[in-house]
Structure formats: structure tokens, C-alpha cells
Design a protein around this motif. Structure first.
Motif, PDB file in Angstrom:
ATOM      1  N   SER A  85       0.903  -1.300  -0.047  1.00  0.00           N
ATOM      2  CA  SER A  85      -0.037  -0.126   0.055  1.00  0.00           C
ATOM      3  C   SER A  85       0.862   1.275   0.070  1.00  0.00           C
ATOM      4  O   SER A  85       0.345   2.271  -0.457  1.00  0.00           O
ATOM      5  CB  SER A  85      -1.010   0.139   1.160  1.00  0.00           C
ATOM      6  OG  SER A  85      -1.907  -1.153   1.169  1.00  0.00           O
ATOM      7  N   LEU A  86       2.128   1.348   0.598  1.00  0.00           N
ATOM      8  CA  LEU A  86       2.906   2.210   0.669  1.00  0.00           C
ATOM      9  C   LEU A  86       4.221   1.774  -0.046  1.00  0.00           C
ATOM     10  O   LEU A  86       5.205   1.937   0.737  1.00  0.00           O
ATOM     11  CB  LEU A  86       3.386   2.836   2.088  1.00  0.00           C
ATOM     12  CG  LEU A  86       2.178   2.725   3.196  1.00  0.00           C
ATOM     13  CD1 LEU A  86       2.371   3.238   4.386  1.00  0.00           C
ATOM     14  CD2 LEU A  86       1.520   4.506   2.315  1.00  0.00           C
ATOM     15  N   PRO A  87       4.165   1.855  -1.331  1.00  0.00           N
ATOM     16  CA  PRO A  87       5.603   1.671  -2.040  1.00  0.00           C
ATOM     17  C   PRO A  87       6.396   2.656  -2.002  1.00  0.00           C
ATOM     18  O   PRO A  87       6.097   3.962  -1.866  1.00  0.00           O
ATOM     19  CB  PRO A  87       5.236   1.555  -3.735  1.00  0.00           C
ATOM     20  CG  PRO A  87       3.600   2.160  -3.611  1.00  0.00           C
ATOM     21  CD  PRO A  87       3.226   2.185  -2.382  1.00  0.00           C
ATOM     22  N   GLY A  88       7.770   2.343  -1.599  1.00  0.00           N
ATOM     23  CA  GLY A  88       8.691   3.507  -1.366  1.00  0.00           C
ATOM     24  C   GLY A  88       8.818   3.620  -0.077  1.00  0.00           C
ATOM     25  O   GLY A  88       9.710   4.846   0.255  1.00  0.00           O
ATOM     26  N   SER A  89       8.231   3.270   0.778  1.00  0.00           N
ATOM     27  CA  SER A  89       8.321   3.483   2.117  1.00  0.00           C
ATOM     28  C   SER A  89       8.877   2.233   3.166  1.00  0.00           C
ATOM     29  O   SER A  89       8.768   2.306   4.370  1.00  0.00           O
ATOM     30  CB  SER A  89       6.877   3.603   2.798  1.00  0.00           C
ATOM     31  OG  SER A  89       6.339   4.832   2.209  1.00  0.00           O
ATOM     32  N   ALA A  90       9.543   1.608   2.777  1.00  0.00           N
ATOM     33  CA  ALA A  90      10.239   0.347   3.337  1.00  0.00           C
ATOM     34  C   ALA A  90      11.349   1.091   4.396  1.00  0.00           C
ATOM     35  O   ALA A  90      11.508   0.258   5.379  1.00  0.00           O
ATOM     36  CB  ALA A  90      11.170  -0.405   2.458  1.00  0.00           C
ATOM     37  N   HIS A  91      11.560   2.248   4.090  1.00  0.00           N
ATOM     38  CA  HIS A  91      12.629   2.826   5.355  1.00  0.00           C
ATOM     39  C   HIS A  91      11.633   3.537   6.602  1.00  0.00           C
ATOM     40  O   HIS A  91      12.494   3.757   7.561  1.00  0.00           O
ATOM     41  CB  HIS A  91      13.420   4.282   4.727  1.00  0.00           C
ATOM     42  CG  HIS A  91      12.494   5.089   4.018  1.00  0.00           C
ATOM     43  ND1 HIS A  91      11.797   4.841   2.801  1.00  0.00           N
ATOM     44  CD2 HIS A  91      11.966   6.125   4.630  1.00  0.00           C
ATOM     45  CE1 HIS A  91      11.131   6.128   2.629  1.00  0.00           C
ATOM     46  NE2 HIS A  91      11.270   7.052   3.661  1.00  0.00           N
ATOM     47  N   ASP A  92      10.430   3.526   6.311  1.00  0.00           N
ATOM     48  CA  ASP A  92       9.582   4.446   7.215  1.00  0.00           C
ATOM     49  C   ASP A  92       8.764   3.643   8.271  1.00  0.00           C
ATOM     50  O   ASP A  92       7.646   3.035   7.887  1.00  0.00           O
ATOM     51  CB  ASP A  92       8.577   5.366   6.638  1.00  0.00           C
ATOM     52  CG  ASP A  92       7.991   6.388   7.649  1.00  0.00           C
ATOM     53  OD1 ASP A  92       7.996   6.073   8.792  1.00  0.00           O
ATOM     54  OD2 ASP A  92       7.694   7.574   6.951  1.00  0.00           O
ATOM     55  N   MET A  93       9.335   2.737   9.297  1.00  0.00           N
ATOM     56  CA  MET A  93       8.703   2.023  10.115  1.00  0.00           C
ATOM     57  C   MET A  93       7.466   2.579  10.746  1.00  0.00           C
ATOM     58  O   MET A  93       6.331   1.664  10.812  1.00  0.00           O
ATOM     59  CB  MET A  93       9.703   1.481  11.330  1.00  0.00           C
ATOM     60  CG  MET A  93      10.891   0.831  10.866  1.00  0.00           C
ATOM     61  SD  MET A  93      10.794  -0.705  10.155  1.00  0.00           S
ATOM     62  CE  MET A  93      10.778  -0.131   8.506  1.00  0.00           C
ATOM     63  N   SER A  94       7.422   3.733  11.025  1.00  0.00           N
ATOM     64  CA  SER A  94       5.964   4.351  11.729  1.00  0.00           C
ATOM     65  C   SER A  94       4.760   4.391  10.481  1.00  0.00           C
ATOM     66  O   SER A  94       3.767   3.869  10.936  1.00  0.00           O
ATOM     67  CB  SER A  94       6.587   5.686  12.242  1.00  0.00           C
ATOM     68  OG  SER A  94       7.145   5.829  13.370  1.00  0.00           O
TER      69      SER A  94
END
Length: 234
Positions: free
Chosen positions: A64-73
Motif C-alpha cells: 500500500s505504501l510503495p517506497g516506504s520500506a524505510h519508514d517503520m512508523s
């Protein structure tokens, strides 16, 4: 190459599993979240109690949030939102539920050598907290030791990406080569810092083998107390 103490002008410091054990912290945060869901969204709590369902929700959140693998929150909150939707509860509860998790996430139990090391290091160098996770030194109560804090969510990437380490150096206005990075993860901390041009001290509490040749840490220590003894000669 051995550690060159004369070159150190600042220190960047990993948080999870360097200053405190992370998995007991996450387990307590998961329990706090489950307890809150039991009161406010019991169908979601029952869904999230199933390990397979939790894994599926995390995978769905990543899609659902591609490109957000770095954003744990962001990923955690999205997984909660998806769980609420799937269980038929109000998805607008996701923000409040995530805050319960995040608040407990900040209640860490420091390793015995962590506080003395922070006191020693902060007297000698500007410290930068450098983390892929969502621990917050201000909420934990350690902010007075740090000149700056850098998280993957703000940089848009995660260690071992060199941009994380360069941002840490930039925040205290020194060259990357003048920073000593301290961390426990051989790849994320070790290879990442070395590739970015920093010196690196590997905190190897469990006596693991180093498996990332030709990269080598400048110093390997079993505890932060041993690191401070080594740096005392600087």
C-alpha cells in the motif's frame, strides 16, 4: 586499518541493540497495542493475535505504501489501519492505536554500559543518533546527550545507504571521514559507515563472525565500556 583517534571529530551512534535490546521493547509495545485494541476494537485485536494475519497485514501495508520500506512508523500505522478495516472496526482508530504502540516503544531498558558510555562520549564529541527505527531519543529522555538525531523516515532511505551517514556528518558540520560510527549491525552499521567513508567501531556483544570482507571495522568491541577505554587515549 586501525582506528585513528586523531581524526575523530564527532560520533554517530546506532540506537536499537546498541544502547538497549530492541526485541523486548517491541514485544512490550505489541502487548500494549493488543491491550488497547481489546478495549477499543476487539475484532481487530482477535485478528492481530494471529501471527499469520500479522505477517499478511505487514506485507499488505508494504504494498500500500510503495517506497516506504524505510519508514517503520508509516508501515506500522498502515498495517493497523488495514487490520481495522479487515476486522470491520473504525479505521480512524489507527492513529490513536499507533500512538499507544509508539509510546511504549520509547520505554526502553538500557544496557548496563549504555548510560556511562553516553556520558563519556558526549563530553568528548558531538553525538548524532542514527537509526532506521522509530525510537526517539527525546521521548526516551536521552536528548541531552545528543547534538542531533537522524532517522530513516526523514532521509528517505535506511542504513546501509550512504545518505544516512552523510546526513549525520552534515548535521554536526564535519566530513564523513571525521566521524566514528558505533553500531551493532555488521551490514547496516558496519558496511554502511565504511562505504560512506567513516571510521567504524563494531559493537559485537554476541561474538559473531564478521562476514563482509573486504570491508573490516576499524575496531571491534564486546561492550561500550571497552570502547570508551579505547577512546580514552584520544
Amino acid at each position: 586499518m586501525p582506528l585513528d583517534l586523531s581524526q575523530i571529530r564527532a560520533v554517530s551512534l546506532d540506537l536499537d541493540d546498541t544502547l538497549w535490546p530492541v526485541w523486548p521493547t517491541i514485544a512490550r509495545a505489541e502487548t500494549a497495542l493488543q491491550d488497547w485494541l481489546h478495549q477499543h476494537a476487539p475484532a481487530t485485536q482477535m485478528l492481530c493475535a494471529q501471527p499469520d494475519a500479522r505477517l499478511a497485514l505487514r506485507a499488505q501495508a508494504a504494498r500500500s505504501l510503495p517506497g516506504s520500506a524505510h519508514d517503520m512508523s508509516a508501515l506500522r500505522q498502515e498495517a493497523i489501519r488495514l487490520a481495522l478495516l479487515q476486522a470491520g472496526d473504525d479505521p480512524q482508530l489507527a492513529s490513536a492505536a499507533f500512538e499507544v504502540f509508539l509510546a511504549e516503544r520509547q520505554r526502553v531498558e538500557l544496557f548496563e554500559d549504555a548510560l556511562p558510555a553516553l556520558e563519556f562520549l558526549s563530553r568528548r564529541y558531538p553525538l548524532v543518533a542514527l537509526s532506521n527505527g522509530n525510537a526517539d531519543v527525546s521521548r526516551i529522555g536521552l536528548q541531552h546527550f545528543f547534538a542531533a538525531s537522524v532517522g530513516a523516515h526523514e532521509v528517505g532511505c535506511a542504513k546501509p545507504d550512504a545518505r544516512m551517514f552523510q546526513r549525520a556528518a552534515d548535521r554536526v558540520d564535519v566530513a564523513a571521514s571525521q566521524v566514528l560510527h558505533i553500531g551493532d549491525d555488521a551490514l547496516h552499521d558496519g558496511v554502511g559507515a565504511l562505504a560512506a567513508g567513516m571510521q567504524m567501531a563494531w559493537l559485537n556483544r554476541a561474538a559473531k563472525p564478521w562476514e563482509h570482507a573486504p570491508w573490516e571495522p576499524h575496531l571491534t568491541v564486546a561492550g561500550l565500556d571497552a570502547l570508551c577505554i579505547h577512546l580514552a587515549d584520544a
